[in-house]
Design a protein around this motif. Structure first.
Motif, PDB file in Angstrom:
ATOM      1  N   ASN A 123      35.233-169.731   1.485  1.00  0.00           N
ATOM      2  CA  ASN A 123      36.241-170.496   0.750  1.00  0.00           C
ATOM      3  C   ASN A 123      37.189-171.244   1.686  1.00  0.00           C
ATOM      4  N   TRP A 124      36.729-171.495   2.932  1.00  0.00           N
ATOM      5  CA  TRP A 124      37.619-172.153   3.886  1.00  0.00           C
ATOM      6  C   TRP A 124      37.955-173.574   3.477  1.00  0.00           C
ATOM      7  N   LEU A 125      37.123-174.186   2.659  1.00  0.00           N
ATOM      8  CA  LEU A 125      37.355-175.561   2.221  1.00  0.00           C
ATOM      9  C   LEU A 125      37.245-175.625   0.712  1.00  0.00           C
ATOM     10  N   ALA A 126      38.114-176.407   0.080  1.00  0.00           N
ATOM     11  CA  ALA A 126      38.056-176.563  -1.369  1.00  0.00           C
ATOM     12  C   ALA A 126      36.866-177.448  -1.724  1.00  0.00           C
ATOM     13  N   VAL A 127      35.663-176.896  -1.597  1.00  0.00           N
ATOM     14  CA  VAL A 127      34.443-177.652  -1.856  1.00  0.00           C
ATOM     15  C   VAL A 127      34.320-177.920  -3.352  1.00  0.00           C
ATOM     16  N   PRO A 128      34.046-179.156  -3.755  1.00  0.00           N
ATOM     17  CA  PRO A 128      33.889-179.443  -5.185  1.00  0.00           C
ATOM     18  C   PRO A 128      32.765-178.617  -5.798  1.00  0.00           C
ATOM     19  N   GLN A 129      33.067-177.934  -6.892  1.00  0.00           N
ATOM     20  CA  GLN A 129      32.050-177.128  -7.571  1.00  0.00           C
ATOM     21  C   GLN A 129      31.418-177.875  -8.738  1.00  0.00           C
ATOM     22  N   ASP A 130      32.120-178.877  -9.278  1.00  0.00           N
ATOM     23  CA  ASP A 130      31.555-179.704 -10.322  1.00  0.00           C
ATOM     24  C   ASP A 130      30.354-180.466  -9.758  1.00  0.00           C
ATOM     25  N   GLU A 131      29.241-180.515 -10.507  1.00  0.00           N
ATOM     26  CA  GLU A 131      28.009-181.081  -9.980  1.00  0.00           C
ATOM     27  C   GLU A 131      28.189-182.524  -9.517  1.00  0.00           C
ATOM     28  N   ALA A 132      28.790-183.346 -10.357  1.00  0.00           N
ATOM     29  CA  ALA A 132      28.929-184.758 -10.013  1.00  0.00           C
ATOM     30  C   ALA A 132      29.831-184.945  -8.795  1.00  0.00           C
ATOM     31  N   ALA A 133      30.934-184.191  -8.735  1.00  0.00           N
ATOM     32  CA  ALA A 133      31.843-184.305  -7.594  1.00  0.00           C
ATOM     33  C   ALA A 133      31.194-183.769  -6.326  1.00  0.00           C
ATOM     34  N   ALA A 134      30.441-182.672  -6.451  1.00  0.00           N
ATOM     35  CA  ALA A 134      29.750-182.115  -5.293  1.00  0.00           C
ATOM     36  C   ALA A 134      28.704-183.094  -4.762  1.00  0.00           C
ATOM     37  N   GLU A 135      28.008-183.779  -5.668  1.00  0.00           N
ATOM     38  CA  GLU A 135      27.019-184.769  -5.242  1.00  0.00           C
ATOM     39  C   GLU A 135      27.707-185.936  -4.537  1.00  0.00           C
ATOM     40  N   CYS A 136      28.880-186.303  -4.993  1.00  0.00           N
ATOM     41  CA  CYS A 136      29.640-187.374  -4.340  1.00  0.00           C
ATOM     42  C   CYS A 136      30.008-186.957  -2.917  1.00  0.00           C
ATOM     43  N   ALA A 137      30.487-185.721  -2.757  1.00  0.00           N
ATOM     44  CA  ALA A 137      30.829-185.228  -1.427  1.00  0.00           C
ATOM     45  C   ALA A 137      29.595-185.138  -0.543  1.00  0.00           C
TER      46      ALA A 137
END
Length: 282
Positions: A123-137
């Motif tokens: 959890n060191w980074l607030a990685v997007p968990q939402d699929e669309a946002a995670a794909e953007c990242a």
């Protein structure tokens, strides 16, 4: 094997591959064009990090042409909340992915992530968990990482932690290895010019480019159009297959034949347009 290991139905159903009649192989919604939509729900430091990623992604064509891409990317921040004595993105972190085909045949010994030995908390980074946002990242970080590796001579043999750590973390969320795949490069890398019009040639453009220009834009636009239209054709083909299986005489209802023909013609039209575009680029 597919039934036992993956739980798929045989004959396979298009939904097993996340294929829909309306959008084909594309995500259920248009790709998220910016991480700023989720940055508002995070702290200011994470917002600044997302902004830095997006600024670098937009500037890649200029930085690559100037020959200074590594100098610029080296300045990308890491969250100050990351403990300095711990790390992620070691060779061991990507070991499970090496068993995947075709990645099990890759030799990654020559390309290692710059990191100490111990693993940083997940959890060191607030990685997007939402699929669309995670794909953007994943899209943004994949372009940045590949620009680092290939953007200057000689080819880089390591990736700095300010790129590799978030890239590996996001890759875990989308369940793909940290590499620029076709799915990120094309299927998640577009937006509609007119949101009210269909996903079709002439109404899409790319979100991120390496060098930009007509060739890179249209290479993606053609694929996005085909991916969108292919869903209905594939689903019609599956229906036809099931009908043939169910009828001993091998007959198909006229309506199903007509539907399948129409969908295949639509795909053929898109391919023909691709040919005309390539001819124009000569």
């Amino acid at each position: 094997m597919l039934q036992t290991i993956c739980g798929w139905r045989l004959p396979c159903d298009p939904s097993d591959y996340h294929v829909s009649e309306e959008r084909g192989f594309l995500l259920a919604t248009d790709p998220t064009a910016s991480l700023q939509s989720i940055a508002a729900a995070t702290n200011s430091e994470t917002t600044a990090l997302f902004t830095a990623w997006e600024d670098c992604a937009r500037a890649l064509p200029s930085m690559l042409c100037a020959g200074s891409v590594r100098e610029q990317l080296r300045g990308l921040p890491l969250l100050s909340s990351c403990p300095s004595e711990t790390s992620a993105a070691s060779q061991e972190d990507i070991a499970p992915w090496l068993d995947m085909d075709p990645f099990r045949r890759m030799n990654l010994d020559s390309l290692k992530f710059d990191a100490p030995e111990q693993a940083r908390p997940a959890n060191w980074l607030a990685v997007p968990q939402d699929e669309a946002a995670a794909e953007c990242a994943m899209l943004i970080l994949s372009f940045i990482a590949h620009a680092w590796v290939w953007g200057e001579h000689p080819v880089a043999q390591s990736i700095p932690e300010n790129i590799s750590r978030p890239w590996v973390a996001v890759a875990r969320v989308v369940q793909r290895p940290p590499i620029l795949t076709y799915y990120s490069f094309n299927a998640c890398n577009w937006r509609r010019l007119d949101p009210g019009r269909p996903i079709e040639l002439g109404n899409t453009c790319r979100l991120v480019n390496f060098l930009g220009g007509q060739d890179e834009e249209w290479f993606s636009a053609v694929h996005v159009a085909i991916e969108a239209q292919a869903g209905s054709g594939i689903i019609a083909a599956v229906r036809a297959k099931r009908q043939l299986t169910a009828h001993a005489d091998g007959s198909l209802p006229a309506a199903l034949v007509s539907e399948l023909t129409t969908q295949l013609q639509a795909i053929a039209t898109a391919v023909q347009r691709m040919h005309s575009i390539l001819q124009r680029m000569k």
